[in-house]
Design a protein around this motif. Structure first.
Motif, PDB file in Angstrom:
ATOM      1  N   UNK A  27     -21.426  32.497  93.663  1.00  0.00           N
ATOM      2  CA  UNK A  27     -21.396  33.844  94.251  1.00  0.00           C
ATOM      3  C   UNK A  27     -20.884  33.818  95.692  1.00  0.00           C
ATOM      4  N   UNK A  85     -18.693  34.711  98.404  1.00  0.00           N
ATOM      5  CA  UNK A  85     -17.739  35.823  98.493  1.00  0.00           C
ATOM      6  C   UNK A  85     -16.393  35.388  99.038  1.00  0.00           C
ATOM      7  N   UNK A  93     -19.360  47.834  97.634  1.00  0.00           N
ATOM      8  CA  UNK A  93     -20.149  46.653  97.997  1.00  0.00           C
ATOM      9  C   UNK A  93     -21.591  46.739  97.501  1.00  0.00           C
ATOM     10  N   UNK A  94     -21.881  47.747  96.707  1.00  0.00           N
ATOM     11  CA  UNK A  94     -23.281  47.886  96.308  1.00  0.00           C
ATOM     12  C   UNK A  94     -23.631  47.025  95.105  1.00  0.00           C
ATOM     13  N   UNK A  95     -22.641  46.395  94.508  1.00  0.00           N
ATOM     14  CA  UNK A  95     -22.906  45.443  93.426  1.00  0.00           C
ATOM     15  C   UNK A  95     -22.117  44.172  93.696  1.00  0.00           C
ATOM     16  N   UNK A  96     -22.612  43.067  93.145  1.00  0.00           N
ATOM     17  CA  UNK A  96     -21.884  41.815  93.298  1.00  0.00           C
ATOM     18  C   UNK A  96     -20.556  41.925  92.561  1.00  0.00           C
ATOM     19  N   UNK A 133     -22.833  35.516  98.734  1.00  0.00           N
ATOM     20  CA  UNK A 133     -23.229  34.648  99.833  1.00  0.00           C
ATOM     21  C   UNK A 133     -22.025  34.310 100.693  1.00  0.00           C
ATOM     22  N   UNK A 178     -25.408  40.718  96.698  1.00  0.00           N
ATOM     23  CA  UNK A 178     -23.989  40.982  96.484  1.00  0.00           C
ATOM     24  C   UNK A 178     -23.222  39.670  96.461  1.00  0.00           C
ATOM     25  N   UNK A 189     -20.408  37.296  89.213  1.00  0.00           N
ATOM     26  CA  UNK A 189     -21.497  37.318  88.237  1.00  0.00           C
ATOM     27  C   UNK A 189     -21.100  36.570  86.958  1.00  0.00           C
TER      28      UNK A 189
END
Lengths: 617, 686
Positions: free
Chosen positions: B455, B457, B509-512, A334, A332, B517
């Motif tokens: 990536x 968050x 939250x089950x996918x980025x 980092x 998902x 991406x």
């Protein structure tokens, strides 16, 4: 139950790890194997037998379905059709009789030595390996391991023998038999792998990079046991899934449950009315309450209560509702490693490593990811479904440090650990407590204490589970009809003396300060209550009978029950009944018979009768 | 106890509530009812006896309440007297909870009616009392004696929540100030129209009442010696516990529908269905079966003839034959500190269990300072404590790590279990290759680095484009549990409509995040170029064109192992490795390969014989038969009939003597298939 597969990701795969193995010890018998190492240390053959026995005793506990066998070769006597081969234990599951048999060979070696005389012919390894493969292949679909223990580094005495052996090596590989050699030094010289075995093992063995060689000397047994344990390490994964970096970029990974709580085996139901004890297997059938008719699987639906209403689902519908896609570890994003807090835990972690199965280059990307997260102190957040039907969850993906420090038996493997994160549903509320400010005197005292009793380190495997050890010690004693041992040393207890020595003065200081504080803060009446409350648990402890019982238990197996004066003195000090409990019924009957006490009845009745006898002695 | 809860929903059903305001899609009533039904559904799901509800309407066409004799209490109706929420009754009620034709009916009078209901139901017992008021608060409100009412409500600890469907910014009325003052006097809470919607969509979390799982002493040093030890009276509470999905019961689908399928009369809570009430109850019959290995048959035994016991390998030890307490340990309950270590000694992947919170004993102010100072010392020294915990006398000790923690400003400890030596399963892994050189490998490392960096968050740019806050466990939900609850709720109300997708809060939250991406797209493209699908059917090592990549990537251990594990045939095809021996995994093929070498014949035959014996031992009869046919044919062709005949006679003897337990009847097969000795007339005419 419907909820069963929402439990542990570990339990479901138990069978994978617990794959059964057939383990065969093939031990060479020769004059050098029979030569004692020193006045106190046994010869290599006996050491090997002790090693086999210990492994068998351990197997019966950890993996009771494994088969175990012991084959000696190079003996004058032969047990079967093959010459110079002596089967001590045919392949079978261990039970108390087989263990006793093996133990007899291991521990009373002198009494069996005669039948294990070395033959005058040179021992033929190729014949032994052939017999071994026959013994191992009697059962299908299980892992096969062959532990070869020898001190002979040149088993091939001519070229034809060498060719025969090389073919055996190929056969063993073809038959998927895992050959694990343990090489011992002979009395004359140390074992030279290059003489023959390097070539042999390059054909026969898959992990020829590690060949355990055990030096001759005092530590031979321990080293051999260590080698056997190390060779047993499984390499097989419990889970296979893809790590998805995105919808299109995926790598193959495998999961391993490295940590799993081991608990004593549960009791089973035993049918005692037959000729022999037998395990009774419970079976449940679902029937209609009204008609008592046995229901077929598709006749049973699942109902949930919704305010008194039954909401009914078929198994199919439920499976659909519970389905969130196949096994996957989807990344998902980092976050800094510091965003993981210690309370975010619910179950043992799962270790993963890459293994290219259908995507080449998985290892390379995995390693790069590992390096990056480690370098930048990051963790990954993943959406994780361990296997088909597994309950999905969120995991923290944490890279293990590259430190290769070996702490005794535990080597931290390199890769990622997946830690299941709790959800809002899993976090409980805790009742509020009155806030208190730290006190400076106490604080400085506690800091001294915290620094004073610093442990050198902690690593998994540092402490043994004494409850488990004790359980199996007792079970083994009962099974092998041995005296029940005295109390196990509780290695998990703190080292009180060391604590007192190192921080004793600070503890006194802190306790003194704490008393002053509480006196200053409370009325006299409340204070008395407080002291009572604080000391109460301690009083209960010191007056409890537990420590006394501990002393008795230590003694019970040590006393000589055939000596009546001992029994009498135990009776005088009121400890006879407790002491007798530690004896077997057979022994009790012996005492009873000696004094003309009736020997019928239960154990408790026997003890009572004997006690009565000695009180009036 | 304070966990008994009584909630009355007081609902405005006035004529105005049926209208749509400010261009909304829903009427005010629909707005209000979304919240109410959601709230009720939670109670239906939980099915707790100690959680009761009542429903009162005002501005209703009918007047039905205990105070109806006075005109002030007209147009107020008690729809659902206080009791547990039952689906069938609420469902019947649903059509009646619609906008009326009137604007008559006073809010404050309705509050008095509701208060009266609560008062009579709860009496002086300890209940959590709640009154939800859903209203547009239009029309007149009679505030006479409102202070007295507010005082009573505050005094009896009734928590009022006012759900106002009217938007105060767009529409004001004369009584608004008075109403808000009244609410303040009652210590009530206001939910605006927007709040109502948010609340209705808030994922339901079931709160579990905290109950200590251990009360005792945390000690350091020998607890028998008070002078040489520290002791804190503590309580231990669960901190994380995996929430279970709802429990279902088996249901006999073949039974005739019972008289009252809704179970409206069924007062039982869900875990105890009232057996015998319905014909569709499934009961479980337990039997015990023993296997007799001698006769190889199983028979059923009576439960009363069974004792409990342990198995030790195949040896069975009935526990009644010895004292059961022989297994128990001489341990005493308590939490004892073994020592302290830097927190780096306790990485989270060692943690084995759910976590617990250790706080000072309730109402023990004296030791609170001590525990606080102790925890503070650990924080300042950056140390965790290793502790031995026995929850009950005679139980086995477990290892805990105690972690200093501050919860709501209170110093306390988090504990979590650590593994014992026995809990560690020794797998062996080669070390990871950390790449620093090699062009291709550097390219991968750089791409992965770029991927990870894109990536992050916590990056504000990613945050802004995302609907949900940065992932935290507190914002995630137990997916399975919520999905099943959603399904139950959905099918209860709409038995025939297809199940909607999982709620957005479950899946966000089950996918980025998409923005992440997008940032990572270049890096991902690079990686996609590096990773290649392995097609198992095709030859593994491609020649020529892909050579450059193969040489850089090199063959991993895994690939080697994959090749080793592939079948002999596949391997031979791909690598053309010369066959040197008869292989047990494919005897016929390897045998024929071997005899292509004119000097290999003798060896091949001997090896084939061993292979056949092995196959018989393993019970692989088909393969043994094929091998035997191949051997026999070859022996005929190569004039080795004597060799074969010697072998087959020996084999037949072995078969008859029962040497091969897995090869029953194989000797008959030899006869049937004419695989016995080679006779003269079979030999080729020379």
């Amino acid at each position: 139950m419907m909820a069963s597969n929402s439990e542990n990701w570990v339990d479901e795969s138990e069978n994978e790890y617990g794959k059964t193995y057939a383990i065969l010890f093939v031990i060479e018998v020769s004059p050098s194997m029979m030569e004692p190492i020193s006045d106190v240390d046994p010869c290599s053959l006996q050491t090997a037998l002790i090693c086999a026995y210990q492994l068998a005793a351990q197997k019966v506990i950890s993996t009771p379905n494994d088969l175990i066998g012991v084959l000696l070769f190079g003996t004058e006597e032969a047990t079967g059709n093959a010459e110079n081969e002596y089967v001590i234990l045919p392949m079978d599951m261990p039970d108390s009789n087989r263990l006793k048999h093996l133990k007899h060979y291991a521990n009373d070696f002198d009494s069996v030595k005669q039948s294990l005389r070395p033959s005058s012919n040179p021992p033929s390894l190729s014949h032994a390996l052939y017999s071994a493969s026959i013994m191992l292949t009697t059962t299908k679909n299980i892992g096969q391991r062959l532990f070869l223990i020898t001190d002979n580094d040149t088993p091939a005495w001519d070229s034809s023998q060498k060719n025969a052996l090389m073919q055996r090596a190929k056969d063993l590989k073809d038959m998927n038999i895992d050959l694990c050699p343990i090489f011992l030094d002979s009395p004359a010289h140390s074992f030279n792998v290059s003489n023959f075995y390097r070539e042999f093992l390059s054909i026969a063995s898959r992990n020829h990079e590690t060949i355990p060689q055990v030096q001759r000397g005092q530590e031979q047994l321990n080293n051999m046991l260590h080698a056997v344990r190390a060779l047993q390490k499984p390499r097989r994964a419990q889970f296979h899934f893809n790590m998805e970096l995105s919808d299109n970029v995926k790598i193959n990974v495998e999961g391993f449950a490295i940590f799993r709580r081991l608990v004593p085996t549960k009791t089973t139901w035993v049918y005692t009315k037959g000729e022999q004890f037998a395990i009774a297997v419970p079976q449940s059938t679902q029937v209609s309450f009204e008609t008592k008719r046995v229901l077929k699987k598709d006749e049973i639906k699942r109902a949930y209560m919704f305010g008194g209403k039954q909401v009914v689902f078929s198994q199919d519908e439920l499976s659909k509702i519970r389905y969130f896609g196949g096994p996957v570890l989807r990344i998902i994003g980092f976050r800094p490693l510091t965003t993981y807090k210690s309370w975010m835990n619910v179950k043992p972690s799962l270790f993963i490593r890459a293994k290219s199965i259908d995507i080449k280059g998985s290892e390379l990307v995995f390693s790069a990811l590992h390096a990056k997260l480690l370098r930048d102190n990051l963790l990954g957040i993943g959406w994780f479904i361990a296997e088909q039907k597994a309950t999905p969850c969120f995991v923290a993906i944490i890279a293990t440090p590259t430190s290769t420090a070996v702490l005794d038996d535990f080597v931290l493997p390199q890769g990622f650990f997946l830690i299941q994160l709790p959800t809002a549903d899993d976090i409980r509320t805790v009742p509020p407590r009155t806030k208190a400010k730290p006190d400076n005197t106490l604080l400085s005292g506690f800091k001294q204490i915290v620094r004073g009793i610093e442990l050198r380190s902690f690593y998994p495997g540092k402490y043994s589970n004494i409850a488990l050890q004790w359980h199996y010690t007792i079970l083994q004693a009962l099974a092998l009809d041995e005296p029940v041992p005295s109390q196990l040393v509780d290695t998990t207890l703190p080292k009180y003396a060391a604590i007192e020595k190192r921080v004793g003065p600070f503890i006194k200081q802190v306790n003194g300060a704490a008393n002053r504080i509480s006196r200053a803060h409370t009325s006299p009446k409340a204070e008395t209550q407080e002291t009572v409350a604080a000391s109460e648990p301690r009083e209960i402890r010191s007056s409890s009978s537990a420590p006394k019982a501990k002393r008795i238990r230590t003694q019970k197996s040590n006393f000589d029950y055939s000596d009546d004066t001992v029994l009498k003195s135990l009776s005088d000090s009121d400890m006879l009944a407790d002491s007798l409990k530690g004896l077997k019924v057979v022994n009790l009957k012996e005492i009873a018979k000696r004094h003309g006490i009736p020997t019928s009845g239960k154990k408790s009745m026997l003890i009572e009768a004997i006690c009565r006898y000695f009180t009036g002695y | 106890m304070a966990d008994k809860k009584c909630t009355v929903y007081l609902l405005d059903l006035g004529n105005d509530m049926g209208k749509r305001y400010y261009g909304r899609n829903e009427t005010d009533l629909e707005y209000q009812m979304t919240f109410v039904w959601n709230s009720l559904s939670q109670r239906l799901l939980e099915n707790k006896k100690t959680d009761v509800i009542g429903i009162v309407g005002f501005k209703t066409d009918e007047s039905r309440n205990d105070l109806v004799e006075q005109e002030a209490y007209w147009n107020i109706a008690v729809f659902y007297p206080i009791q547990t929420a039952k689906f069938a009754q609420l469902q019947d009620l649903r059509p009646r909870l619609s906008a009326s034709k009137t604007m008559q009916g006073d809010l404050l009078s309705a509050i008095v009616v509701s208060f009266d209901l609560i008062g009579r139901y709860c009496k002086a017992n300890k209940w959590t009392k709640e009154l939800f008021i859903g209203t547009g608060a239009r029309g007149t409100i009679d505030f006479e004696d409102s202070d007295g009412i507010a005082e009573q409500i505050a005094q009896h600890d009734v928590h009022i929540t006012l759900g106002l469907t009217r938007d105060l910014k767009l529409e004001r009325h004369t009584y608004d100030n008075q109403l808000l003052q009244f609410l303040e006097k009652c210590n009530g809470k206001l939910l605006t129209a927007q709040n109502l919607m948010e609340e209705a969509q808030r994922p339901p979390i079931r709160k579990v009442k905290p109950v200590p799982i251990f009360r005792g002493i945390l000690s350091l040093g020998n607890p028998q010696d008070p002078d040489a030890s520290l002791a804190f009276p503590i309580e231990r509470y669960p901190y994380t516990r995996i929430a279970k999905p709802p429990v279902s019961t088996a249901f006999d689908a073949s039974a005739k529908p019972s008289a009252d399928p809704s179970g409206a009369d069924n007062d039982e809570v869900m875990s105890q269905p009232n057996l015998g009430m319905h014909s569709d109850v499934v009961s479980t019959i337990r039997t015990y079966v023993v296997h007799d290995p001698v006769k190889d048959e199983t028979f059923e035994v009576d439960r009363k003839d069974l004792e409990s016991g342990y198995s030790y390998g195949r040896t069975i030890i009935p526990i009644s034959s010895t004292d059961e307490d022989i297994m128990s340990l001489d341990t005493q309950a308590g939490l004892e500190v073994l020592g302290f270590a830097p927190k780096s000694c306790f990485p989270p992947f060692y943690f084995m269990s759910e976590t617990n919170l250790i706080v000072n004993k309730k109402d023990d102010e004296q030791t609170a300072t001590q525990l606080t100072s102790f925890v503070e010392a650990m924080i300042q020294e950056d140390r965790y404590a290793l502790a031995r915990f026995v929850n009950k006398n005679h139980n086995g000790p477990i290892l805990l790590v105690l972690i200093p923690h501050i919860e709501n400003g209170t110093h306390c400890l988090i504990d979590v279990q650590l593994p014992y030596a026995e809990d560690v399963r020794a797998f062996s892994f080669p070390s990871l290759e950390h790449v620093t050189t090699g062009e291709e490998k550097m390219r991968v490392q750089n791409a992965v680095d770029a991927y990870v960096s894109s990536m992050l968050l916590d990056n504000p740019a990613i945050q802004q484009s995302s609907k949900a806050p940065v992932f935290e466990p507190q914002f995630s939900y137990s997916v399975m549990r919520h999905r099943i609850q959603q399904a139950i709720q959905h099918y209860a109300f709409h038995p025939n409509a297809p199940l909607p997708e999982p709620s957005p809060y479950l899946v966000h939250y089950t996918h980025a995040p998409e923005a992440a991406l997008r940032n990572a797209q270049d890096a991902l493209n690079t990686l996609q170029g590096v990773l290649e699908p392995i097609v198992h059917e095709a030859p593994k090592v491609e020649p020529a064109e892909k050579e450059s990549q193969v040489s850089v990537l090199s063959i991993s251990d895994a690939e080697i192992e994959a090749m080793l594990n592939s079948t002999a045939e596949e391997q031979l095809e791909t690598e053309k490795e010369p066959v040197l021996h008869v292989s047990a995994s494919d005897p016929v093929y390897t045998f024929y390969e071997l005899i292509k070498n004119p000097f290999g014949l003798d060896d091949a035959i001997t090896e084939m014989e061993s292979a056949i014996r092995l196959l018989l031992t393993e019970g692989k009869l088909d393969s043994a038969k094929e091998s035997l046919i191949a051997l026999r044919e070859t022996c005929i062709r190569e004039d080795e009939s004597e060799q074969y005949n010697g072998f087959i006679v020996e084999l037949q003897n072995e078969l008859i003597s029962g040497k091969y337990q897995n090869a029953m009847n194989f000797e008959q097969l030899i006869l049937q298939q004419h695989l016995g000795s080679i006779s003269f007339d079979e030999l080729p005419m020379s």
